[in-house]
Design a protein around this motif. Sequence first.
Motif, PDB file in Angstrom:
ATOM      1  N   TYR A  69      23.921 -35.774  -9.003  1.00  0.00           N
ATOM      2  CA  TYR A  69      25.292 -36.043  -9.469  1.00  0.00           C
ATOM      3  C   TYR A  69      25.334 -35.985 -10.996  1.00  0.00           C
ATOM      4  O   TYR A  69      24.501 -36.590 -11.666  1.00  0.00           O
ATOM      5  CB  TYR A  69      25.798 -37.390  -8.947  1.00  0.00           C
ATOM      6  CG  TYR A  69      27.261 -37.576  -9.258  1.00  0.00           C
ATOM      7  CD1 TYR A  69      28.229 -36.876  -8.571  1.00  0.00           C
ATOM      8  CD2 TYR A  69      27.669 -38.406 -10.300  1.00  0.00           C
ATOM      9  CE1 TYR A  69      29.575 -36.992  -8.894  1.00  0.00           C
ATOM     10  CE2 TYR A  69      29.003 -38.539 -10.636  1.00  0.00           C
ATOM     11  CZ  TYR A  69      29.956 -37.825  -9.924  1.00  0.00           C
ATOM     12  OH  TYR A  69      31.279 -37.934 -10.251  1.00  0.00           O
ATOM     13  N   HIS A  83      34.382 -39.267  -5.040  1.00  0.00           N
ATOM     14  CA  HIS A  83      33.337 -38.391  -5.600  1.00  0.00           C
ATOM     15  C   HIS A  83      33.907 -37.259  -6.447  1.00  0.00           C
ATOM     16  O   HIS A  83      33.269 -36.204  -6.587  1.00  0.00           O
ATOM     17  CB  HIS A  83      32.424 -37.838  -4.487  1.00  0.00           C
ATOM     18  CG  HIS A  83      31.755 -38.917  -3.685  1.00  0.00           C
ATOM     19  ND1 HIS A  83      31.087 -38.677  -2.514  1.00  0.00           N
ATOM     20  CD2 HIS A  83      31.652 -40.248  -3.882  1.00  0.00           C
ATOM     21  CE1 HIS A  83      30.609 -39.805  -2.009  1.00  0.00           C
ATOM     22  NE2 HIS A  83      30.941 -40.790  -2.835  1.00  0.00           N
ATOM     23  N   ASP A 111      27.810 -51.629  -7.736  1.00  0.00           N
ATOM     24  CA  ASP A 111      28.644 -50.479  -7.374  1.00  0.00           C
ATOM     25  C   ASP A 111      30.057 -51.011  -7.132  1.00  0.00           C
ATOM     26  O   ASP A 111      30.229 -51.952  -6.341  1.00  0.00           O
ATOM     27  CB  ASP A 111      28.049 -49.854  -6.099  1.00  0.00           C
ATOM     28  CG  ASP A 111      28.737 -48.584  -5.620  1.00  0.00           C
ATOM     29  OD1 ASP A 111      29.635 -48.088  -6.310  1.00  0.00           O
ATOM     30  OD2 ASP A 111      28.347 -48.097  -4.535  1.00  0.00           O
ATOM     31  N   GLU A 242      36.402 -50.829  -4.281  1.00  0.00           N
ATOM     32  CA  GLU A 242      35.059 -51.242  -3.854  1.00  0.00           C
ATOM     33  C   GLU A 242      34.587 -52.440  -4.670  1.00  0.00           C
ATOM     34  O   GLU A 242      34.801 -52.509  -5.878  1.00  0.00           O
ATOM     35  CB  GLU A 242      34.080 -50.075  -4.066  1.00  0.00           C
ATOM     36  CG  GLU A 242      32.629 -50.407  -3.754  1.00  0.00           C
ATOM     37  CD  GLU A 242      31.698 -49.200  -3.893  1.00  0.00           C
ATOM     38  OE1 GLU A 242      32.061 -48.256  -4.618  1.00  0.00           O
ATOM     39  OE2 GLU A 242      30.611 -49.224  -3.294  1.00  0.00           O
TER      40      GLU A 242
HETATM   41  N1  MF3 Z   1      30.270 -45.657  -4.794  1.00  0.00           N
HETATM   42  C1  MF3 Z   1      30.009 -44.395  -4.185  1.00  0.00           C
HETATM   43  C2  MF3 Z   1      29.189 -44.591  -2.942  1.00  0.00           C
HETATM   44  O1  MF3 Z   1      28.768 -45.664  -2.686  1.00  0.00           O
HETATM   45  C3  MF3 Z   1      29.509 -43.380  -5.159  1.00  0.00           C
HETATM   46  C4  MF3 Z   1      28.121 -42.902  -5.090  1.00  0.00           C
HETATM   47  S1  MF3 Z   1      28.038 -41.197  -5.190  1.00  0.00           S
HETATM   48  C5  MF3 Z   1      27.277 -40.800  -6.642  1.00  0.00           C
HETATM   49  O2  MF3 Z   1      29.029 -43.688  -2.143  1.00  0.00           O
HETATM   50  F1  MF3 Z   1      26.603 -39.761  -6.471  1.00  0.00           F
HETATM   51  F2  MF3 Z   1      28.140 -40.620  -7.526  1.00  0.00           F
HETATM   52  F3  MF3 Z   1      26.450 -41.735  -7.018  1.00  0.00           F
END
Ligand code: MF3
Length: 287
Positions: A69, A83, A111, A242
């Motif tokens: 990413y 995303h 997160d 989230e």
């Molecule tokens: N919060 C998202 C998830 O838990 C984002 C992660 S995708 C990333 O799936 F690649 F950007 F890290």
Amino acid sequence: MSIRPERVELKTPAQIAVMRRSGKLLHEVHEMLAAAIRPGITTNQLDTLAHDMIRDAGATPNFLGYQGYPATLCISVNEVVVHGIPDDRPLQDGDVVSIDGGLIIDGWHSDAARPHIVGAPRSVSDQELVRITQEALWAGIAALASAQRVGEIGAAIEDFVAEAAGDSLSHLEGFGGHGIGTAMHQAPDVMNYRTRSRGPRVRSGLCLAIEPMLIQGPGNWELEDDDWTVRATAGGRAAHAEHSVAVTDQGLLVLTEGDGGAAELARRGITAAPDPLAGPGAPRAGE
Ligand code: MF3
Ligand code: CO
């Protein structure tokens, strides 16, 4: 998402205190972004602001480089559900923008995502989308407070959204939340709707990222050619909220909320766990 056969990692109170430091900094990053988002700013500029703030605090962005990413944040505009990769297009008045980010402190991940409307809302249905997505997250968190099994979270989110929105909003199917701790994505899966699995037992030390993703109208979606961007394809806009949450012997601690979730949980008749960063001996502002 996929079946995760791994065992659930249960955290000690000392580990949850470090996760709270990680989540509290992430909350501060989201506050900074909420103040910075406005018509004309690009999502790359927001990404740079978050990256620099995380680095300046001595923490590490956990999205950057995750499975390749390319950015610190996922920024998902209008029909993009999750995303979205930051770019150089300026945000416009009325855009619905979900900002998702995460970071690592001393090996412990956080997160969290927040939906925003840029400038003046375009419609009541956009305001409802954002409000119901945020409330659906809190409905899931509140369910965790009394749940025996992780599957009760998704059931509560599904019921809340059905009650609040009827069939005007759809869940993004196939995506959900996850355990979090020494990695960003751990067992168990945390779906946003009922499934056949009751999920693992809820016990002290369980830390979960709960993340409803809602789309106006039908839930059809496609993955774009960049292999990240998830776009709703039936015409509606989308939003994502989230939090990372810890189950403790003294109740829930919302790791990525400023007050540990105290105010929002109290609105739902639930007492939050004491914040390890606010206890006696913890450093306080102005001291
Ligand atoms: N919060 C998202 C998830 O838990 C984002 C992660 S995708 C990333 O799936 F690649 F950007 F890290
Ligand atoms: Co997540």
